[in-house]
Design a protein around this motif. Structure first.
Motif, PDB file in Angstrom:
ATOM      1  N   THR A 545      95.142  12.463  58.689  1.00  0.00           N
ATOM      2  CA  THR A 545      93.744  12.351  58.289  1.00  0.00           C
ATOM      3  C   THR A 545      93.555  11.221  57.284  1.00  0.00           C
ATOM      4  OG1 THR A 545      93.310  14.696  58.674  1.00  0.00           O
ATOM      5  CG2 THR A 545      91.821  13.563  57.167  1.00  0.00           C
ATOM      6  N   ASP A 548      92.967   8.030  59.000  1.00  0.00           N
ATOM      7  CA  ASP A 548      91.584   7.989  59.501  1.00  0.00           C
ATOM      8  C   ASP A 548      90.600   7.677  58.379  1.00  0.00           C
ATOM      9  OD1 ASP A 548      92.186   8.423  62.129  1.00  0.00           O
ATOM     10  OD2 ASP A 548      91.369  10.454  62.244  1.00  0.00           O
ATOM     11  N   GLU A 549      90.837   8.244  57.199  1.00  0.00           N
ATOM     12  CA  GLU A 549      89.942   8.016  56.061  1.00  0.00           C
ATOM     13  C   GLU A 549      90.029   6.569  55.570  1.00  0.00           C
ATOM     14  OE1 GLU A 549      87.698   9.780  54.711  1.00  0.00           O
ATOM     15  OE2 GLU A 549      88.050  11.841  55.352  1.00  0.00           O
ATOM     16  N   ARG A 589      87.450   7.679  60.713  1.00  0.00           N
ATOM     17  CA  ARG A 589      86.195   8.377  60.435  1.00  0.00           C
ATOM     18  C   ARG A 589      84.975   7.475  60.593  1.00  0.00           C
ATOM     19  NH1 ARG A 589      84.200  12.775  57.697  1.00  0.00           N
ATOM     20  NH2 ARG A 589      86.252  13.536  57.067  1.00  0.00           N
ATOM     21  N   LYS A 593      85.932   8.265  65.567  1.00  0.00           N
ATOM     22  CA  LYS A 593      87.162   8.716  66.209  1.00  0.00           C
ATOM     23  C   LYS A 593      88.347   7.885  65.741  1.00  0.00           C
ATOM     24  CE  LYS A 593      85.654   8.238  70.413  1.00  0.00           C
ATOM     25  NZ  LYS A 593      85.586   8.194  71.905  1.00  0.00           N
ATOM     26  N   TYR A 596      91.432  11.920  65.115  1.00  0.00           N
ATOM     27  CA  TYR A 596      90.509  13.041  65.337  1.00  0.00           C
ATOM     28  C   TYR A 596      89.152  12.521  65.807  1.00  0.00           C
ATOM     29  CZ  TYR A 596      93.788  15.941  62.635  1.00  0.00           C
ATOM     30  OH  TYR A 596      94.885  16.619  62.183  1.00  0.00           O
ATOM     31  N   TYR A 598      85.199  12.779  64.989  1.00  0.00           N
ATOM     32  CA  TYR A 598      84.354  13.112  63.837  1.00  0.00           C
ATOM     33  C   TYR A 598      82.908  13.224  64.300  1.00  0.00           C
ATOM     34  CZ  TYR A 598      88.470  11.890  61.155  1.00  0.00           C
ATOM     35  OH  TYR A 598      89.741  11.859  60.647  1.00  0.00           O
ATOM     36  N   GLN A 599      82.313  14.389  64.055  1.00  0.00           N
ATOM     37  CA  GLN A 599      80.923  14.641  64.424  1.00  0.00           C
ATOM     38  C   GLN A 599      80.177  15.205  63.225  1.00  0.00           C
ATOM     39  OE1 GLN A 599      82.132  17.188  67.861  1.00  0.00           O
ATOM     40  NE2 GLN A 599      80.723  15.914  69.045  1.00  0.00           N
ATOM     41  N   LYS A 603      83.002  20.849  61.067  1.00  0.00           N
ATOM     42  CA  LYS A 603      84.110  20.886  60.117  1.00  0.00           C
ATOM     43  C   LYS A 603      85.467  20.959  60.817  1.00  0.00           C
ATOM     44  CE  LYS A 603      81.588  22.899  56.222  1.00  0.00           C
ATOM     45  NZ  LYS A 603      81.503  24.011  55.238  1.00  0.00           N
ATOM     46  N   ARG A 605      87.564  19.708  63.202  1.00  0.00           N
ATOM     47  CA  ARG A 605      87.666  18.535  64.055  1.00  0.00           C
ATOM     48  C   ARG A 605      88.687  18.765  65.167  1.00  0.00           C
ATOM     49  NH1 ARG A 605      88.089  16.503  58.854  1.00  0.00           N
ATOM     50  NH2 ARG A 605      90.342  16.234  59.160  1.00  0.00           N
TER      51      ARG A 605
END
Length: 729
Positions: A545, A548-549, A589, A593, A596, A598-599, A603, A605
């Motif tokens: 994660t 992704d961040e 993010r 995508k 993961y 991200y929507q 929460k 994912r």
């Protein structure tokens, strides 16, 4: 504090002397610890304190005087006391109170000012006062001012820098800013804090007339939060008992602020809200200035400069100090949000309307989330947003004091932007680059004013991550660095200052660990398990994660740059994995995508199924002997700690300041909580706890499988070969 009649510097033109993390004067860890252990303070005569439960009570008591004054001695002792309190983890809040009946603090010591022989000496007094009160204002531990008697001049400035004010409801309790009557003006930040607290008209009335305000009126104005009867309703009591009772009440409020059962937020009536909204409009403020200046000129015939200087510095604080942010992406919009949220006038510029709209919407959403949580009203949200201007051009940059660039992590783009900006900004303006790893001296290479160029490395998401890493080059001026620190503190960040170098400190430590994450993924461990294993160890954010961040594109650039700088030591997983993710638009993010999906509002994912094909192309054979959950944890941790130790051995870092960045948990590293509160958490505390020899043994185990990326650095070997030797004694 009091100051001479020259205005204080603008918001970002501060000149604070700060210690650089890379200064050659830094002590070695053992020397630092010896000083900490054996430094003896002289007996204090003006300020004392004790701790009641988890609340520190600081008492002012100028000897041989009926009143307390802000003298050099009192200021020095107050600074010492506050530093001790901030370092004491058992203390959660504090109360400032006087031991003298009838006097909180009656102002600055006039003799102290008269003793100054040059304007520079007076300016230094003012700046020292500003610096201390900024620390009070920014304190993470709530501070309550308990006021009984005179609270005037510098005393008022101390009180309004606190988070909460309680005053006794009697005739002897008065608050005021009488400096103008002496031909002076408030010099420790009062000209900036007072208008924000009581509104511009009331602040001008106080500072331009010098009149005293009784406690009950101060409460109505918003200058005081609570009134206290001397000993309860209708009870008469000696003044000493009044102070005793005031202290009891203040301790209760301080404790309530710390545990959040009491709110420091002041409720405002409709009239005050309308006034605040009107004062937020530039043309309304200009009319107020014009009216006030006209009255002052009429009454003084221009012969008394102090009132005009008061107006001038208030105007400077409210109308100048513009911050500009370039790039309205995830990072730029986040920087704009934490800036405008703290009262900084902010320009947010992008190159496309679509990008600008997205960035402005992100800022609105961030503030609106606070409305939903009832920490802001919708009126306050809109008032804050009125201080942000979104635009596609450089209009207004000629008034900017600082420009923070948050464009794509590409040296050519950053060079282009820097040249464009320098063509329109004023000479004093600072250019700060938000970059994860690009050397600041390379960015500054095309600058006409390299002394005004600095790095400001924020962490994503900016509104939640506390850490700010400020990076200086050999050419960066001290004023530039001090201004960047001031902005970071204003934004509510935990600030560390480091010298320029590949990856700086934070990215350099994270780089090898993230490279190892890539290898673990290529060995067939899915992202959810990688996250579960890493968070189970103590990482605040799962390792997959975290990529992704950060942004997969940013991680790719960082990996390439650090690979060029440090070679095989920064290897691990194939960089081709990240490059293919970028090609497919799996940027993390910010793109919706990465590893993961991200929507908005979702929460839990789900994994990005498109990554199956990507990972299949870079699959590595599993190594069962080093792929247990514990081994995966330790592969990540040992590479992180080993690189941190390498930094400590190669660069003159200060061990306790270097660990400061881990306090904020923004780095994405486990907190490694200390069993000894004075010792900050971080990689070196973990090395002491786990054992340097045990760490070296783990590194040797993985070195046998993967090679030189796990070779322990010499510093760790030295500690491993010295039983009982610790980074923190």
């Amino acid at each position: 504090m009091l100051a001479v009649m020259s205005p204080p510097p603008l918001l970002f033109r501060v000149s604070l002397k700060i210690s650089y993390l890379s200064s050659s004067s830094f002590l070695k860890p053992t020397e630092c610890e010896l000083i900490t252990c054996f430094h003896l303070f002289p007996a204090r005569t003006h300020v004392s304190y004790d701790v009641k439960g988890d609340v520190a009570v600081i008492r002012f008591n100028t000897p041989n005087s009926k009143v307390n004054t802000l003298s050099k001695q009192l200021n020095a002792e107050f600074t010492e006391v506050m530093n001790e309190i901030w370092a004491n983890e058992a203390v959660k809040s504090a109360v400032l109170i006087s031991s003298k009946p009838g006097s909180f603090i009656a102002g600055a010591d006039i003799d102290m000012i008269a003793a100054c022989k040059t304007s520079q000496e007076v300016t230094q007094l003012s700046q020292e006062g500003q610096k201390m009160l900024e620390k009070i204002e920014q304190s993470s531990k709530p501070i309550v001012a308990a006021i009984s008697g005179s609270c005037l001049g510098g005393g008022l400035e101390v009180a309004i820098a606190c988070h909460y004010r309680i005053a006794t409801k009697d005739k002897k309790t008065i608050l005021g800013a009488p400096e103008v009557l002496l031909g002076l003006l408030p010099g420790a930040g009062g000209t900036q804090r007072l208008p924000k607290m009581v509104g511009l008209p009331a602040a001008f009335d106080m500072m331009l007339t010098g009149r005293n305000i009784r406690a009950d009126r101060a409460k109505k104005m918003g200058l005081v939060d609570q009134l206290v009867d001397p000993l309860g309703p209708g009870v008469k009591a000696p003044e000493a008992r009044t102070i005793e009772y005031l202290e009891e009440v203040a301790i209760g409020f301080a404790r309530g602020l710390a545990n959040r059962t009491v709110s420091a937020k002041r409720s405002k009536g409709l009239v005050q809200k309308i006034t605040d909204y009107a004062m937020a409009l530039p043309f309304v403020r200009q009319q107020v200035y014009k009216t006030v200046e006209s009255k002052v000129q009429k009454q003084t015939k221009g012969l008394y400069p102090a009132p005009l200087k008061i107006i001038e510095v208030v105007k400077a604080g409210l109308d100048q100090g513009t911050l500009a942010v370039l790039g309205a992406g995830l990072m730029g919009a986040g920087i704009a949000q934490v800036s405008v949220d703290k009262g900084l006038k902010t320009i947010l510029k992008d190159t496309t309307q679509q990008g600008l709209d997205r960035g402005q919407q992100q800022v609105f959403k961030g503030l609106n989330d606070k409305v939903k949580k009832k920490s802001l009203t919708s009126f306050e949200r809109d008032s804050i947003l009125s201080n942000m201007t979104g635009q596609l051009d450089y209009k207004g940059f000629e008034k900017a004091d600082m420009v923070i660039e948050a464009v794509f992590e590409d040296i050519n783009i950053k060079h282009k932007v820097l040249k464009e900006v320098e063509a329109v900004i004023p000479p004093h303006c600072i250019f700060a680059s938000n970059t994860s790893a690009l050397p600041i001296n390379q960015i500054a290479a095309v600058s006409q004013r390299p002394e005004k160029v600095i790095g400001m490395h924020y962490f994503s998401p900016v509104d939640k991550m506390q850490l700010l890493e400020i990076i200086t080059t050999d050419k960066t001026s001290q004023d530039t660095a001090a201004s960047a620190v001031a902005v970071g503190l204003k934004q509510g960040k935990v600030v560390i200052v480091v010298k320029d170098g590949p990856g700086f400190y934070t990215t350099r430590c994270l780089g090898p660990m993230l490279a190892e994450v890539g290898r673990v993924l290529q060995e067939g461990i899915d992202p959810k398990k990688v996250d579960a294993i890493s968070t189970a160890f103590g990482f605040p954010v799962g390792a997959a994660t975290l990529i992704d961040e950060v942004g997969v594109d940013v991680a790719t650039h960082v990996a390439e740059d650090l690979g060029k700088a440090f070679g095989e030591r920064f290897g691990g997983g194939s960089i081709g994995l990240f490059k293919l993710m970028v090609q497919k638009g799996f940027l993390g993010r910010k793109a919706g995508k990465g590893f993961y999906i991200y929507q908005e509002g979702v929460k839990n994912r789900s994994l990005n199924s498109g990554m199956d094909e990507v990972l299949a192309q870079f699959k590595l054979p599993a190594k069962p002997e080093v792929c247990t959950d514990e081994d995966i944890q330790m592969r990540l941790v040992t590479r992180f700690v080993n690189e941190a130790a390498m930094c400590l051995s190669m660069i003159p870092w200060h061990i306790r300041q270097i660990q400061c960045c881990h306090l904020s948990r923004s780095l994405g590293a486990p907190p490694f909580f200390s069993t000894c509160p004075p010792v900050p958490p971080g990689p070196f505390r973990y090395a002491d706890s786990y054992g340097a020899k045990q760490l070296v043994d783990k590194l040797r185990k993985y070195e046998a499988v993967y090679g030189s990326q796990f070779t322990p650095c010499q510093l760790l070997l030295d500690y491993a070969n010295s039983p009982g030797k610790k980074f923190h004694q």
